[in-house]
Write a protein that holds these residues in place. Sequence first.
Motif, PDB file in Angstrom:
ATOM      1  N   THR A 200       0.826  -1.210   0.000  1.00  0.00           N
ATOM      2  CA  THR A 200       0.000   0.000   0.000  1.00  0.00           C
ATOM      3  C   THR A 200       0.859   1.258   0.000  1.00  0.00           C
ATOM      4  OG1 THR A 200      -0.173  -0.144   2.414  1.00  0.00           O
ATOM      5  CG2 THR A 200      -1.968  -1.102   1.119  1.00  0.00           C
ATOM      6  N   ASP A 201       2.144   1.115   0.274  1.00  0.00           N
ATOM      7  CA  ASP A 201       3.108   2.214   0.184  1.00  0.00           C
ATOM      8  C   ASP A 201       4.130   1.865  -0.892  1.00  0.00           C
ATOM      9  OD1 ASP A 201       2.057   3.796   2.332  1.00  0.00           O
ATOM     10  OD2 ASP A 201       2.928   2.338   3.727  1.00  0.00           O
ATOM     11  N   GLY A 220      -0.903  -4.125  -7.409  1.00  0.00           N
ATOM     12  CA  GLY A 220      -1.929  -3.249  -6.862  1.00  0.00           C
ATOM     13  C   GLY A 220      -3.210  -3.294  -7.670  1.00  0.00           C
ATOM     14  N   LYS A 222      -6.293  -2.199  -6.106  1.00  0.00           N
ATOM     15  CA  LYS A 222      -7.232  -1.296  -5.444  1.00  0.00           C
ATOM     16  C   LYS A 222      -6.654   0.123  -5.476  1.00  0.00           C
ATOM     17  CE  LYS A 222      -8.993  -4.534  -1.933  1.00  0.00           C
ATOM     18  NZ  LYS A 222      -9.162  -4.727  -0.466  1.00  0.00           N
ATOM     19  N   SER A 224      -6.180   2.006  -3.122  1.00  0.00           N
ATOM     20  CA  SER A 224      -5.351   2.216  -1.937  1.00  0.00           C
ATOM     21  C   SER A 224      -3.988   1.539  -2.043  1.00  0.00           C
ATOM     22  CB  SER A 224      -6.068   1.680  -0.699  1.00  0.00           C
ATOM     23  OG  SER A 224      -6.330   0.285  -0.837  1.00  0.00           O
ATOM     24  N   MET A 225      -3.750   0.771  -3.089  1.00  0.00           N
ATOM     25  CA  MET A 225      -2.515  -0.005  -3.200  1.00  0.00           C
ATOM     26  C   MET A 225      -1.539   0.702  -4.130  1.00  0.00           C
ATOM     27  SD  MET A 225      -4.339  -3.774  -3.485  1.00  0.00           S
ATOM     28  CE  MET A 225      -2.892  -4.784  -3.154  1.00  0.00           C
ATOM     29  N   ARG A 226      -0.259   0.600  -3.804  1.00  0.00           N
ATOM     30  CA  ARG A 226       0.758   1.353  -4.545  1.00  0.00           C
ATOM     31  C   ARG A 226       2.078   0.594  -4.525  1.00  0.00           C
ATOM     32  NH1 ARG A 226       1.182   7.204  -5.419  1.00  0.00           N
ATOM     33  NH2 ARG A 226       2.311   7.245  -7.412  1.00  0.00           N
ATOM     34  N   GLY A 251      -4.172   1.911  -7.791  1.00  0.00           N
ATOM     35  CA  GLY A 251      -3.621   3.009  -7.008  1.00  0.00           C
ATOM     36  C   GLY A 251      -2.432   3.667  -7.681  1.00  0.00           C
ATOM     37  N   GLN A 255      -3.969   7.382  -7.834  1.00  0.00           N
ATOM     38  CA  GLN A 255      -3.375   8.372  -6.935  1.00  0.00           C
ATOM     39  C   GLN A 255      -2.592   9.451  -7.683  1.00  0.00           C
ATOM     40  OE1 GLN A 255      -1.501   6.784  -3.336  1.00  0.00           O
ATOM     41  NE2 GLN A 255      -2.792   4.946  -3.466  1.00  0.00           N
TER      42      GLN A 255
END
Length: 314
Positions: A200-201, A220, A222, A224-226, A251, A255
């Motif tokens: 997620t980071d 990833g 979603k 929120s996933m990265r 993500g 993002q």
Amino acid sequence: MLVLNEHETERALEWLALIDALKAMFSAPCEMPVRHHHNMKVPGRADATLLLMPAWLPGQYCGVKLVSVYPDNHLSGLPAVQGGYLLTSGKTGEMLALVDGGVLTARRTAAASALASSYLSRDDASHMLMVGTGRLSLHLIEAHSTVRPLKQISIWGRNAANAEATATDARSKGFNAQAVTSLEEAARQADIISCATLATDPLISGEWLKPGAHLDLVGGFKPSMREADDAAIRRAKVYVDTRAGAMAEAGDIVQPLANGSLSAEKICGELSELVHGAAKGRNSADEITLFKSVGAALEDLAGAILAYETVRNT
């Protein structure tokens, strides 16, 4: 109706044939609604994800995949991805085959990355860094090696023992593979970096990418996933498997679109456009390219048809 277990499914999905099947399907009149994506609570464990992915070739084949991702399945000694694929006749609806969904997902995902790599990575790419040690890692190594002359495989994971185990498995398949402890050092040297994690980071910094590098982001699925940071997005020519999927769910795309590091116009192409020649791939040896996949139902349909026809005709 054929029922193909994981071993039968794997044998029926040989890499070159699968990559060619995906390439053909991206040129076919396949109809593919946006997949259903549901979050599921799992008491005492991380939330799971349920995906329903339909697709059909009018008058030929129809199929739907039911697949789930349970991030904490390692606590039960099980793969995170579970599921099945039901292939039916596009003329009558007759059920033709039930294909193992985990193997199908893993192999078509890796084949899609390899198909993208055939347009985006350097022809002479020889050093691959595999980030992640899950089920997909060996598939991605094998698939990328089908389209590029890989001579060195570096494998990094948060768990060093798992990275070493994956490297051992890769060596057993004939690859020159070593586990590495410094992600930055390996990333700075690699021609192809493939990431298949549930991060997620961001794990990969754009500052690490050398001229000519190709970054393959698989994990990833979603918003929120990265797996890579904004610097990677800004430095690279960005491609996706499908705009509809990546711009809504990934993500690594969602993002940067939200914070201004990327605009929709700067997404250089999707796989169908690369296949048709509507989008250009790599233009020079020094370009940095990035491919983000979230999975497309037509890829599953292509794999299921290949598995069904391969087994039926043997």
